[in-house]
Scaffold this motif. Sequence first.
Motif, mmCIF file in Angstrom:
data_model
loop_
_atom_site.group_PDB
_atom_site.id
_atom_site.type_symbol
_atom_site.label_atom_id
_atom_site.label_comp_id
_atom_site.label_asym_id
_atom_site.label_seq_id
_atom_site.Cartn_x
_atom_site.Cartn_y
_atom_site.Cartn_z
ATOM 1 N N MET A 1 63.608 46.141 65.236
ATOM 2 C CA MET A 1 63.835 45.928 63.608
ATOM 3 C C MET A 1 62.567 46.078 63.137
ATOM 4 O O MET A 1 61.436 45.485 63.492
ATOM 5 N N LYS A 2 62.691 46.765 61.858
ATOM 6 C CA LYS A 2 61.399 47.100 61.019
ATOM 7 C C LYS A 2 60.785 45.944 60.425
ATOM 8 O O LYS A 2 61.628 45.121 60.164
ATOM 9 N N THR A 3 59.560 45.744 60.343
ATOM 10 C CA THR A 3 59.034 44.614 59.641
ATOM 11 C C THR A 3 59.681 44.351 58.164
ATOM 12 O O THR A 3 59.816 43.360 57.760
ATOM 13 N N LYS A 4 59.611 45.466 57.487
ATOM 14 C CA LYS A 4 60.138 45.391 56.045
ATOM 15 C C LYS A 4 61.608 44.757 56.156
ATOM 16 O O LYS A 4 61.915 44.023 55.358
ATOM 17 N N GLN A 5 62.511 45.378 57.250
ATOM 18 C CA GLN A 5 63.791 44.807 57.293
ATOM 19 C C GLN A 5 63.768 43.300 57.595
ATOM 20 O O GLN A 5 64.688 42.582 56.986
ATOM 21 N N ILE A 6 63.011 42.952 58.610
ATOM 22 C CA ILE A 6 62.815 41.409 58.848
ATOM 23 C C ILE A 6 62.467 40.474 57.631
ATOM 24 O O ILE A 6 63.311 39.499 57.382
ATOM 25 N N TYR A 7 61.590 41.142 56.842
ATOM 26 C CA TYR A 7 61.361 40.266 55.748
ATOM 27 C C TYR A 7 62.524 40.420 54.594
ATOM 28 O O TYR A 7 62.776 39.173 54.006
ATOM 29 N N LEU A 8 63.252 41.391 54.393
ATOM 30 C CA LEU A 8 64.104 41.387 53.500
ATOM 31 C C LEU A 8 65.241 40.464 54.030
ATOM 32 O O LEU A 8 65.649 39.883 53.026
ATOM 33 N N ARG A 9 65.441 40.683 55.223
ATOM 34 C CA ARG A 9 66.626 39.607 55.916
ATOM 35 C C ARG A 9 66.247 38.198 55.618
ATOM 36 O O ARG A 9 67.176 37.510 55.325
ATOM 37 N N PHE A 10 64.938 37.990 55.919
ATOM 38 C CA PHE A 10 64.498 36.607 55.589
ATOM 39 C C PHE A 10 64.801 36.144 54.062
ATOM 40 O O PHE A 10 65.036 35.100 53.760
ATOM 41 N N LEU A 11 64.421 37.030 53.262
ATOM 42 C CA LEU A 11 64.291 36.691 51.778
ATOM 43 C C LEU A 11 65.891 36.598 51.505
ATOM 44 O O LEU A 11 66.335 35.617 50.700
ATOM 45 N N ASN A 12 66.716 37.315 51.985
ATOM 46 C CA ASN A 12 68.406 37.056 51.875
ATOM 47 C C ASN A 12 68.605 35.819 52.343
ATOM 48 O O ASN A 12 69.531 34.986 51.783
ATOM 49 N N LEU A 13 68.359 35.074 53.266
ATOM 50 C CA LEU A 13 68.435 33.997 53.956
ATOM 51 C C LEU A 13 67.925 32.967 53.280
ATOM 52 O O LEU A 13 68.726 31.938 52.846
ATOM 53 N N ILE A 14 66.832 33.025 52.456
ATOM 54 C CA ILE A 14 66.162 31.972 51.764
ATOM 55 C C ILE A 14 67.019 31.933 50.401
ATOM 56 O O ILE A 14 67.242 30.810 50.039
ATOM 57 N N HIS A 15 67.294 32.876 49.847
ATOM 58 C CA HIS A 15 68.192 33.174 48.647
ATOM 59 C C HIS A 15 69.754 32.476 48.811
ATOM 60 O O HIS A 15 70.200 31.739 48.039
ATOM 61 N N ALA A 16 70.261 32.619 50.160
ATOM 62 C CA ALA A 16 71.322 31.933 50.539
ATOM 63 C C ALA A 16 71.245 30.543 50.580
ATOM 64 O O ALA A 16 71.957 29.640 49.973
ATOM 65 N N LEU A 17 69.943 29.824 51.080
ATOM 66 C CA LEU A 17 69.696 28.435 51.269
ATOM 67 C C LEU A 17 69.605 27.749 49.878
ATOM 68 O O LEU A 17 70.029 26.888 49.698
ATOM 69 N N GLU A 18 68.959 28.542 48.956
ATOM 70 C CA GLU A 18 68.913 28.330 47.588
ATOM 71 C C GLU A 18 70.212 27.863 46.939
ATOM 72 O O GLU A 18 70.234 27.083 45.977
ATOM 73 N N GLY A 19 71.093 28.664 47.359
ATOM 74 C CA GLY A 19 72.473 28.416 46.595
ATOM 75 C C GLY A 19 73.276 27.301 47.244
ATOM 76 O O GLY A 19 74.294 26.764 46.528
ATOM 77 N N GLU A 20 72.619 26.684 48.276
ATOM 78 C CA GLU A 20 73.402 25.316 48.879
ATOM 79 C C GLU A 20 72.969 24.286 48.133
ATOM 80 O O GLU A 20 71.941 24.098 47.418
ATOM 81 N N ALA A 21 74.083 23.379 47.796
ATOM 82 C CA ALA A 21 73.983 22.194 46.945
ATOM 83 C C ALA A 21 72.630 21.207 47.537
ATOM 84 O O ALA A 21 72.084 20.379 46.609
ATOM 85 N N HIS A 22 72.309 21.040 49.052
ATOM 86 C CA HIS A 22 71.525 20.177 49.359
ATOM 87 C C HIS A 22 70.161 20.833 49.446
ATOM 88 O O HIS A 22 68.896 20.174 49.523
ATOM 89 N N THR A 23 69.818 21.977 48.766
ATOM 90 C CA THR A 23 68.465 22.464 48.664
ATOM 91 C C THR A 23 68.073 22.096 47.245
ATOM 92 O O THR A 23 68.924 22.489 45.980
ATOM 93 N N PRO A 24 66.667 21.522 47.127
ATOM 94 C CA PRO A 24 66.230 21.295 45.609
ATOM 95 C C PRO A 24 66.013 22.564 44.883
ATOM 96 O O PRO A 24 65.560 23.451 45.408
ATOM 97 N N ALA A 25 66.341 22.285 43.647
ATOM 98 C CA ALA A 25 66.084 23.258 42.581
ATOM 99 C C ALA A 25 64.489 23.369 42.156
ATOM 100 O O ALA A 25 64.114 22.364 41.404
#
Length: 113
Positions: A1-25
Motif C-alpha cells: 500500500m502506498k504511503t499516501k493511501q495509508i495516511y488517507l485510510r488513517f484519516l478516514n478511520l480518525i473521522h469515523a472515531l470522531e463520529g462516535e459518542a465516546h470521542t470528546p469533541a
Amino acid sequence: MKTKQIYLRFLNLIHALEGEAHTPAMDLDAKKLLEVIAVRHEQEKPLTVTEAMALNTIASPATIHRKLDQLRELGMIDTVFEGKNRRTKYLVPTQASLDYFESIGKAMQAALA
C-alpha cells in the motif's frame, strides 16, 4: 500500500472515531495542546501551565487558556502539584485522554493492516 493511501485510510478511520459518542469533541487547537501535554508527560517532563501558555505555535495565550479550560471540562487533563511546591501546576493527561490515544493508536494499526 502506498504511503499516501495509508495516511488517507488513517484519516478516514480518525473521522469515523470522531463520529462516535465516546470521542470528546475537541477542535484542532485543543487536540494539539492535548498531544503536547501527553507527549511531555510520556517523556516524564510534564508541562507546566506557564509553559503551555507560551506555546505560541499552537495559539495565543488567551486561546491556550480557553483550551486548557475546555480540556479540563472534557475530563482530558488535570493539574497537579509536585512535592511541597504549590506554586507550579503541572498538566497531566487523565485516563480519558489515555483511552482516546489508545483508540487513535488502534486506528493507526488498522490503517497499516
